[in-house]
Structure formats: C-alpha cells, structure tokens
Design a protein around this motif. Structure first.
Motif, PDB file in Angstrom:
ATOM      1  N   VAL A 129       0.857  -1.181   0.000  1.00 47.50           N
ATOM      2  CA  VAL A 129       0.000   0.000   0.000  1.00 47.50           C
ATOM      3  C   VAL A 129       0.895   1.233   0.000  1.00 47.50           C
ATOM      4  O   VAL A 129       1.815   1.335   0.819  1.00 47.50           O
ATOM      5  CB  VAL A 129      -0.927   0.001   1.236  1.00 47.50           C
ATOM      6  CG1 VAL A 129      -1.747   1.286   1.299  1.00 47.50           C
ATOM      7  CG2 VAL A 129      -1.840  -1.207   1.222  1.00 47.50           C
ATOM      8  N   SER A 130       0.638   2.175  -0.906  1.00 47.41           N
ATOM      9  CA  SER A 130       1.439   3.392  -0.961  1.00 47.41           C
ATOM     10  C   SER A 130       0.985   4.371   0.117  1.00 47.41           C
ATOM     11  O   SER A 130      -0.079   4.209   0.731  1.00 47.41           O
ATOM     12  CB  SER A 130       1.313   4.050  -2.335  1.00 47.41           C
ATOM     13  OG  SER A 130       0.005   4.573  -2.514  1.00 47.41           O
ATOM     14  N   GLN A 131       1.782   5.402   0.343  1.00 43.92           N
ATOM     15  CA  GLN A 131       1.410   6.415   1.318  1.00 43.92           C
ATOM     16  C   GLN A 131       0.139   7.145   0.894  1.00 43.92           C
ATOM     17  O   GLN A 131      -0.695   7.496   1.737  1.00 43.92           O
ATOM     18  CB  GLN A 131       2.556   7.413   1.505  1.00 43.92           C
ATOM     19  CG  GLN A 131       3.786   6.804   2.161  1.00 43.92           C
ATOM     20  CD  GLN A 131       4.787   7.846   2.628  1.00 43.92           C
ATOM     21  OE1 GLN A 131       4.419   8.974   2.922  1.00 43.92           O
ATOM     22  NE2 GLN A 131       6.050   7.468   2.711  1.00 43.92           N
ATOM     23  N   VAL A 132      -0.021   7.363  -0.408  1.00 41.35           N
ATOM     24  CA  VAL A 132      -1.231   8.013  -0.916  1.00 41.35           C
ATOM     25  C   VAL A 132      -2.453   7.133  -0.648  1.00 41.35           C
ATOM     26  O   VAL A 132      -3.510   7.623  -0.221  1.00 41.35           O
ATOM     27  CB  VAL A 132      -1.092   8.314  -2.421  1.00 41.35           C
ATOM     28  CG1 VAL A 132      -2.412   8.841  -2.986  1.00 41.35           C
ATOM     29  CG2 VAL A 132       0.024   9.325  -2.658  1.00 41.35           C
ATOM     30  N   GLU A 133      -2.306   5.832  -0.890  1.00 45.64           N
ATOM     31  CA  GLU A 133      -3.420   4.920  -0.627  1.00 45.64           C
ATOM     32  C   GLU A 133      -3.724   4.833   0.863  1.00 45.64           C
ATOM     33  O   GLU A 133      -4.898   4.766   1.269  1.00 45.64           O
ATOM     34  CB  GLU A 133      -3.086   3.525  -1.172  1.00 45.64           C
ATOM     35  CG  GLU A 133      -3.047   3.460  -2.689  1.00 45.64           C
ATOM     36  CD  GLU A 133      -2.526   2.128  -3.200  1.00 45.64           C
ATOM     37  OE1 GLU A 133      -3.080   1.616  -4.186  1.00 45.64           O
ATOM     38  OE2 GLU A 133      -1.560   1.600  -2.593  1.00 45.64           O
ATOM     39  N   ALA A 134      -2.679   4.849   1.696  1.00 45.14           N
ATOM     40  CA  ALA A 134      -2.886   4.812   3.140  1.00 45.14           C
ATOM     41  C   ALA A 134      -3.655   6.040   3.607  1.00 45.14           C
ATOM     42  O   ALA A 134      -4.552   5.944   4.458  1.00 45.14           O
ATOM     43  CB  ALA A 134      -1.538   4.725   3.858  1.00 45.14           C
ATOM     44  N   LEU A 135      -3.337   7.190   3.049  1.00 49.09           N
ATOM     45  CA  LEU A 135      -4.054   8.409   3.397  1.00 49.09           C
ATOM     46  C   LEU A 135      -5.522   8.310   2.989  1.00 49.09           C
ATOM     47  O   LEU A 135      -6.416   8.688   3.763  1.00 49.09           O
ATOM     48  CB  LEU A 135      -3.395   9.604   2.712  1.00 49.09           C
ATOM     49  CG  LEU A 135      -4.095  10.956   2.858  1.00 49.09           C
ATOM     50  CD1 LEU A 135      -4.253  11.331   4.319  1.00 49.09           C
ATOM     51  CD2 LEU A 135      -3.318  12.033   2.115  1.00 49.09           C
ATOM     52  N   ARG A 136      -5.771   7.777   1.815  1.00 46.51           N
ATOM     53  CA  ARG A 136      -7.155   7.637   1.347  1.00 46.51           C
ATOM     54  C   ARG A 136      -7.939   6.678   2.238  1.00 46.51           C
ATOM     55  O   ARG A 136      -9.093   6.949   2.610  1.00 46.51           O
ATOM     56  CB  ARG A 136      -7.163   7.127  -0.098  1.00 46.51           C
ATOM     57  CG  ARG A 136      -8.560   6.890  -0.665  1.00 46.51           C
ATOM     58  CD  ARG A 136      -8.494   6.313  -2.064  1.00 46.51           C
ATOM     59  NE  ARG A 136      -7.708   5.088  -2.128  1.00 46.51           N
ATOM     60  CZ  ARG A 136      -8.151   3.902  -1.741  1.00 46.51           C
ATOM     61  NH1 ARG A 136      -9.379   3.768  -1.235  1.00 46.51           N
ATOM     62  NH2 ARG A 136      -7.384   2.833  -1.856  1.00 46.51           N
ATOM     63  N   ILE A 137      -7.313   5.558   2.610  1.00 44.15           N
ATOM     64  CA  ILE A 137      -7.974   4.576   3.473  1.00 44.15           C
ATOM     65  C   ILE A 137      -8.291   5.188   4.836  1.00 44.15           C
ATOM     66  O   ILE A 137      -9.381   5.022   5.386  1.00 44.15           O
ATOM     67  CB  ILE A 137      -7.094   3.323   3.621  1.00 44.15           C
ATOM     68  CG1 ILE A 137      -6.974   2.589   2.284  1.00 44.15           C
ATOM     69  CG2 ILE A 137      -7.653   2.388   4.683  1.00 44.15           C
ATOM     70  CD1 ILE A 137      -5.901   1.510   2.272  1.00 44.15           C
ATOM     71  N   ALA A 138      -7.311   5.898   5.406  1.00 44.24           N
ATOM     72  CA  ALA A 138      -7.506   6.497   6.718  1.00 44.24           C
ATOM     73  C   ALA A 138      -8.602   7.565   6.681  1.00 44.24           C
ATOM     74  O   ALA A 138      -9.443   7.642   7.581  1.00 44.24           O
ATOM     75  CB  ALA A 138      -6.199   7.105   7.212  1.00 44.24           C
ATOM     76  N   ALA A 139      -8.602   8.400   5.639  1.00 42.92           N
ATOM     77  CA  ALA A 139      -9.612   9.455   5.529  1.00 42.92           C
ATOM     78  C   ALA A 139     -11.006   8.864   5.386  1.00 42.92           C
ATOM     79  O   ALA A 139     -11.963   9.324   6.011  1.00 42.92           O
ATOM     80  CB  ALA A 139      -9.283  10.361   4.345  1.00 42.92           C
ATOM     81  N   ALA A 140     -11.126   7.794   4.576  1.00 42.90           N
ATOM     82  CA  ALA A 140     -12.433   7.161   4.384  1.00 42.90           C
ATOM     83  C   ALA A 140     -12.907   6.511   5.681  1.00 42.90           C
ATOM     84  O   ALA A 140     -14.086   6.599   6.043  1.00 42.90           O
ATOM     85  CB  ALA A 140     -12.345   6.128   3.262  1.00 42.90           C
ATOM     86  N   GLY A 141     -12.008   5.872   6.405  1.00 43.46           N
ATOM     87  CA  GLY A 141     -12.376   5.190   7.633  1.00 43.46           C
ATOM     88  C   GLY A 141     -12.785   6.138   8.742  1.00 43.46           C
ATOM     89  O   GLY A 141     -13.602   5.799   9.594  1.00 43.46           O
ATOM     90  N   ALA A 142     -12.205   7.345   8.743  1.00 39.56           N
ATOM     91  CA  ALA A 142     -12.492   8.304   9.805  1.00 39.56           C
ATOM     92  C   ALA A 142     -13.500   9.364   9.378  1.00 39.56           C
ATOM     93  O   ALA A 142     -13.855  10.232  10.178  1.00 39.56           O
ATOM     94  CB  ALA A 142     -11.203   8.979  10.252  1.00 39.56           C
ATOM     95  N   GLY A 143     -13.944   9.292   8.123  1.00 39.18           N
ATOM     96  CA  GLY A 143     -14.897  10.286   7.631  1.00 39.18           C
ATOM     97  C   GLY A 143     -14.289  11.672   7.527  1.00 39.18           C
ATOM     98  O   GLY A 143     -14.957  12.676   7.777  1.00 39.18           O
ATOM     99  N   ILE A 144     -13.026  11.745   7.118  1.00 39.99           N
ATOM    100  CA  ILE A 144     -12.318  13.014   6.999  1.00 39.99           C
ATOM    101  C   ILE A 144     -12.580  13.623   5.629  1.00 39.99           C
ATOM    102  O   ILE A 144     -12.469  12.951   4.595  1.00 39.99           O
ATOM    103  CB  ILE A 144     -10.809  12.815   7.203  1.00 39.99           C
ATOM    104  CG1 ILE A 144     -10.525  12.300   8.613  1.00 39.99           C
ATOM    105  CG2 ILE A 144     -10.044  14.099   6.930  1.00 39.99           C
ATOM    106  CD1 ILE A 144     -10.860  13.264   9.705  1.00 39.99           C
ATOM    107  N   GLY A 145     -12.909  14.905   5.601  1.00 41.47           N
ATOM    108  CA  GLY A 145     -13.155  15.599   4.340  1.00 41.47           C
ATOM    109  C   GLY A 145     -11.865  15.949   3.618  1.00 41.47           C
ATOM    110  O   GLY A 145     -10.767  15.839   4.161  1.00 41.47           O
TER     111      GLY A 145
END
Length: 224
Positions: A158-174
């Motif tokens: 998993v790339s850092q960009v993908e990790a950021l996307r996963i984390a944002a989706a999981g936490a409901g971050i805009g």
C-alpha cells in the motif's frame, strides 16, 4: 533440516517471527559502570519489563566531554549498544532533536531505526550537563529487531497516498482536512511479525489532531 527450513518458510509466508532476542549484555550494571565518570555518583537503573532494556538511567553516565551534545549522545549509544541490543548504531540511531544549547541541561532525543525506518515508540532522551556528562537516559529500545525479522525488511503493498485515502475514508475526513495530513512509515515492534505501518495524522480545523495507523501490506486500520 527439512523441518527447520519448512518452519522458516512458514514464518516468511505468514508474517510471524519470534519475539525480539534478549540483549547480549546480561549485566547492564557492570557495563554502565565502565561508561560512567565515577566520582562516587550512584548509578540507578530501572529496566523495562517488556523489552528487558533500560527504561531509566541516572547518575554520571559518561566522562566529561567538550564535544557537542549530539556527538556525546551518539557516542553513548555506540558504547551502550550491547546493553540496548542495538546493531550498528551509526546506521540505526538518528539524532531527532537537540535542546537549547544555553540551558544547564541539554536534552538530545535519539530515535531507533530499522531498515532506515523509525521504530514506533523507540527513542532515548539523553540529558547532558554543562561539563558534557550524561546525567539521565530515559526511553525504550526493542533489542535485536534485525535478528527478530531474520534481516528481511518489510515491503509495502500500500502506498502512502493509498494509506491516506484509506484512513480518511475510515475516519470520515473531508478533503480539506485530508490535505493537511501527515503520513509517516514505522515498524511496530510489539506486534507479531513486526509489521511496517503508516502513521496518518490529520490536522483538523478547530479540533485536536486525529491519528490512525494503516498496515502497509494489508491496508487495514490497526488500533494502537
């Protein structure tokens, strides 16, 4: 022989490795006394129950020195490597922070690296007085991590960009808050297999930072 090879292959395949090996120096008191300035200053040591390495050291832990605080701290790490179970301190210990040089005590923060990547929570905070004597060392170091991982670095799927996307989706971050996020790789020393993870920190407007950890191989959110 075949059974041993099969067991090693299973470790690599399923990501399981034995716990870190105990430190090489069985008597940290004797080893530290060899480093100390002496002069009757009592040496106190408190061990970490999980890592079996020193959690706190106080006393005169080095001889007087006119070198820089960073040099003194790194020299201590090199001389105490057997006590902490550190391989090659010149490549696995990094100066992360140096306190105000005009202070009576200068604090140097060292971080522990595994395959050039920080180990989660592994650091030493070293207090040095005006004479260049180390007075206090506090922190946690997991010993012999390279041996515990059979000298095999972890590779991210998993790339850092993908990790950021996963984390944002999981936490409901805009999108606005996600744009101010920090993503940093770490090794988790307390988990089976010592996995490579991403620590994602969201700096949210008007709120406290939000931290999530993403497994770099599976992309799962890991509770800490």
């Amino acid at each position: 022989m075949y059974r041993i090879l099969a067991a090693l292959a299973a470790c690599v395949l399923f990501g399981y490795f034995p716990a870190p090996i105990a430190v090489a120096d069985a008597d940290p008191y004797a080893a530290l006394k060899r480093l100390s300035a002496g002069g009757g200053t009592p040496l106190e040591i408190r061990m970490d129950d999980r890592t079996h390495t020193p959690a706190l050291l106080t006393g005169a832990l080095s001889k007087p020195s006119k070198h820089t605080p960073a040099w003194i701290a790194l020299e201590f790490a090199n001389k105490a490597k057997r006590i902490y179970g550190i391989q090659s301190p010149h490549s696995t210990i990094l100066v992360a922070e140096i306190g105000e040089p005009s202070a009576s005590i200068v604090r140097v923060r060292l971080v522990h690296l595994l395959y050039k990547t920080p180990v989660w929570g592994d650091e030493l905070r070293i207090d040095i007085d005006k004479a260049g004597i180390i007075r206090r060392v506090e922190g946690r170091i997991h010993p012999n991590l390279a041996k515990a991982t059979l000298n095999r670095p972890r590779h991210a799927a998993v790339s850092q960009v993908e990790a950021l996307r996963i984390a944002a989706a999981g936490a409901g971050i805009g999108r606005a808050d996600a744009g101010r996020a920090e993503v940093r790789p770490y090794y988790l020393p307390d988990r089976a297999g010592i996995p490579l993870v991403y620590a994602v920190t969201f700096q949210r407007s008007g709120q406290s930072p939000l931290n999530l950890t993403i497994h770099a191989l599976t992309g799962r959110v890991i509770p800490l």
